[in-house]
Design a protein around this motif. Structure first.
Motif, mmCIF file in Angstrom:
data_model
loop_
_atom_site.group_PDB
_atom_site.id
_atom_site.type_symbol
_atom_site.label_atom_id
_atom_site.label_comp_id
_atom_site.label_asym_id
_atom_site.label_seq_id
_atom_site.Cartn_x
_atom_site.Cartn_y
_atom_site.Cartn_z
ATOM 1 N N THR A 101 23.802 37.955 45.918
ATOM 2 C CA THR A 101 23.166 36.627 45.837
ATOM 3 C C THR A 101 23.316 36.015 44.453
ATOM 4 O O THR A 101 23.081 34.820 44.279
ATOM 5 C CB THR A 101 21.676 36.687 46.218
ATOM 6 O OG1 THR A 101 21.017 37.652 45.398
ATOM 7 C CG2 THR A 101 21.494 37.033 47.676
ATOM 8 N N LEU A 143 25.445 31.778 42.317
ATOM 9 C CA LEU A 143 24.770 31.147 41.182
ATOM 10 C C LEU A 143 25.602 31.192 39.904
ATOM 11 O O LEU A 143 25.186 30.693 38.866
ATOM 12 C CB LEU A 143 23.415 31.821 40.935
ATOM 13 C CG LEU A 143 22.406 31.698 42.076
ATOM 14 C CD1 LEU A 143 21.179 32.548 41.787
ATOM 15 C CD2 LEU A 143 22.027 30.251 42.309
ATOM 16 N N ASN A 177 20.171 26.843 38.461
ATOM 17 C CA ASN A 177 20.123 26.067 39.701
ATOM 18 C C ASN A 177 20.645 24.646 39.526
ATOM 19 O O ASN A 177 21.254 24.097 40.445
ATOM 20 C CB ASN A 177 18.700 26.060 40.271
ATOM 21 C CG ASN A 177 18.362 27.362 40.962
ATOM 22 O OD1 ASN A 177 18.943 27.693 41.981
ATOM 23 N ND2 ASN A 177 17.442 28.106 40.393
ATOM 24 N N ASP A 213 24.079 22.926 41.387
ATOM 25 C CA ASP A 213 23.668 21.798 42.221
ATOM 26 C C ASP A 213 22.875 22.237 43.454
ATOM 27 O O ASP A 213 23.092 21.741 44.554
ATOM 28 C CB ASP A 213 24.890 20.955 42.629
ATOM 29 C CG ASP A 213 24.513 19.542 43.028
ATOM 30 O OD1 ASP A 213 23.507 19.030 42.497
ATOM 31 O OD2 ASP A 213 25.217 18.959 43.873
ATOM 32 N N ASN A 214 21.927 23.144 43.252
ATOM 33 C CA ASN A 214 21.035 23.554 44.331
ATOM 34 C C ASN A 214 20.033 22.448 44.623
ATOM 35 O O ASN A 214 19.815 21.565 43.785
ATOM 36 C CB ASN A 214 20.294 24.844 43.949
ATOM 37 C CG ASN A 214 21.043 26.077 44.367
ATOM 38 O OD1 ASN A 214 21.868 26.045 45.275
ATOM 39 N ND2 ASN A 214 20.756 27.187 43.712
ATOM 40 N N PRO A 215 19.384 22.490 45.788
ATOM 41 C CA PRO A 215 18.399 21.459 46.127
ATOM 42 C C PRO A 215 17.289 21.382 45.073
ATOM 43 O O PRO A 215 16.837 22.408 44.561
ATOM 44 C CB PRO A 215 17.841 21.926 47.471
ATOM 45 C CG PRO A 215 18.905 22.794 48.044
ATOM 46 C CD PRO A 215 19.583 23.448 46.879
ATOM 47 N N HIS A 275 14.636 24.680 45.168
ATOM 48 C CA HIS A 275 15.280 25.686 44.329
ATOM 49 C C HIS A 275 15.156 25.377 42.839
ATOM 50 O O HIS A 275 14.645 26.183 42.074
ATOM 51 C CB HIS A 275 16.773 25.791 44.676
ATOM 52 C CG HIS A 275 17.034 26.377 46.015
ATOM 53 N ND1 HIS A 275 16.680 25.759 47.184
ATOM 54 C CD2 HIS A 275 17.635 27.534 46.365
ATOM 55 C CE1 HIS A 275 17.047 26.509 48.208
ATOM 56 N NE2 HIS A 275 17.630 27.596 47.738
ATOM 57 N N THR A 276 15.640 24.207 42.454
ATOM 58 C CA THR A 276 15.731 23.879 41.025
ATOM 59 C C THR A 276 14.354 23.813 40.370
ATOM 60 O O THR A 276 14.161 24.359 39.282
ATOM 61 C CB THR A 276 16.491 22.548 40.839
ATOM 62 O OG1 THR A 276 17.775 22.683 41.449
ATOM 63 C CG2 THR A 276 16.656 22.217 39.377
#
Length: 136
Positions: A45, A49, A96, A100-102, A106-107
């Motif tokens: 995981t 990232l 994050n 470009d995580n949500p 996430h961010t």
């Protein structure tokens, strides 16, 4: 305002601060402990990232998180622990943002944890209330 001039908090506020701090400590213990053994789910995981799939990197991050959490949990070093955990959360936020995580799920999760972390410390530690007086 000195610590002796800090308005005392009610027992309910003190226990709320302890509970908030407890939530952070439990979450960070879980976060740190899961990174210590070479679990494939942890290292895999990390790849999306931008981190290498390396158990040693995960172990290092886990150790940093656990040491910072231990400092936060101890009353004498709680402020130092809070500062270190804030930096740790900042790294998670930056990671994050970079991939470009949500935003809200996430961010900003590190921001949510930071608010709980400092809120709990504010309610349980008169030194922090003296440093950041919201009322006079």
């Amino acid at each position: 305002m000195s610590i002796s001039e800090t308005a005392p908090v009610s027992p309910g506020a003190l226990w709320t601060g302890r509970a908030l701090s407890g939530i952070i400590v439990l979450f960070m213990i879980f976060d740190g402990v899961i990174k210590l053994p070479p679990l494939d789910v942890v290292t895999q995981t990390m790849v999306p990232l931008g981190w290498p799939a390396d158990a040693n990197v995960a172990r290092m991050l886990g150790a940093i998180g656990l040491i910072s959490t231990a400092l936060y949990a101890l009353p004498r070093t709680a402020v130092l622990g809070a500062i270190l955990l804030t930096a740790y959360m900042g790294g998670a936020i930056a990671t994050n943002v970079r991939v470009d995580n949500p935003l809200f799920s996430h961010t900003l999760f590190g921001v949510y944890l930071g608010i709980i972390l400092w809120g709990g410390l504010y309610l349980r530690d008169p030194r922090v209330r003296a440093l950041i007086p919201f009322s006079r």
